[in-house]
Design an enzyme around this catalytic site. Structure first.
Site, mmCIF file in Angstrom:
data_model
loop_
_atom_site.group_PDB
_atom_site.id
_atom_site.type_symbol
_atom_site.label_atom_id
_atom_site.label_comp_id
_atom_site.label_asym_id
_atom_site.label_seq_id
_atom_site.Cartn_x
_atom_site.Cartn_y
_atom_site.Cartn_z
ATOM 1 N N ASN A 140 -6.062 -3.091 1.866
ATOM 2 C CA ASN A 140 -5.987 -4.544 1.989
ATOM 3 C C ASN A 140 -7.395 -5.098 2.068
ATOM 4 O OD1 ASN A 140 -3.193 -4.626 2.038
ATOM 5 N ND2 ASN A 140 -3.060 -4.742 4.261
ATOM 6 N N ARG A 163 0.827 -1.219 0.000
ATOM 7 C CA ARG A 163 0.000 0.000 0.000
ATOM 8 C C ARG A 163 0.852 1.256 0.000
ATOM 9 N NH1 ARG A 163 -3.628 -0.737 4.970
ATOM 10 N NH2 ARG A 163 -1.684 -1.643 5.686
#
Length: 89
Positions: A36, A18
């Site tokens: 996620n 990320r």
């Protein structure tokens, strides 16, 4: 302006995916978010100019050094006028 919803599968959680995605988005000037998912995948919404969005998707197919990307699915979606690129939790 185009937008894509992207799902990345493989070993993509716990490898700074990320944070890396946000860095790449900032560099390319695309907006949106990344998060996620409970199934172990990573999902992103990417919007911007067509070239920049396609470059971002190409980068997501590789991922950061510690990742092992097995699949990337991308579908067209409506731009929502995102400002900046956020990491969602």
């Amino acid at each position: 302006m185009i937008a894509r919803r992207v799902r990345i599968t493989g070993h993509v959680q716990g490898v700074f995916f990320r944070a890396w995605t946000r860095e790449q988005a900032d560099r390319l000037g695309v907006t949106g978010w990344v998060r996620n998912c409970a199934d172990g995948s990573v999902e992103a919404h990417v919007e911007g100019g067509e070239t920049a969005v396609e470059q971002m998707i190409a980068l997501l197919r590789v991922g950061p050094p510690a990742a092992l990307v097995e699949g990337v699915d991308s579908v067209e979606t409506e731009p929502n006028g995102s400002e900046g690129f956020a990491v969602r939790h």
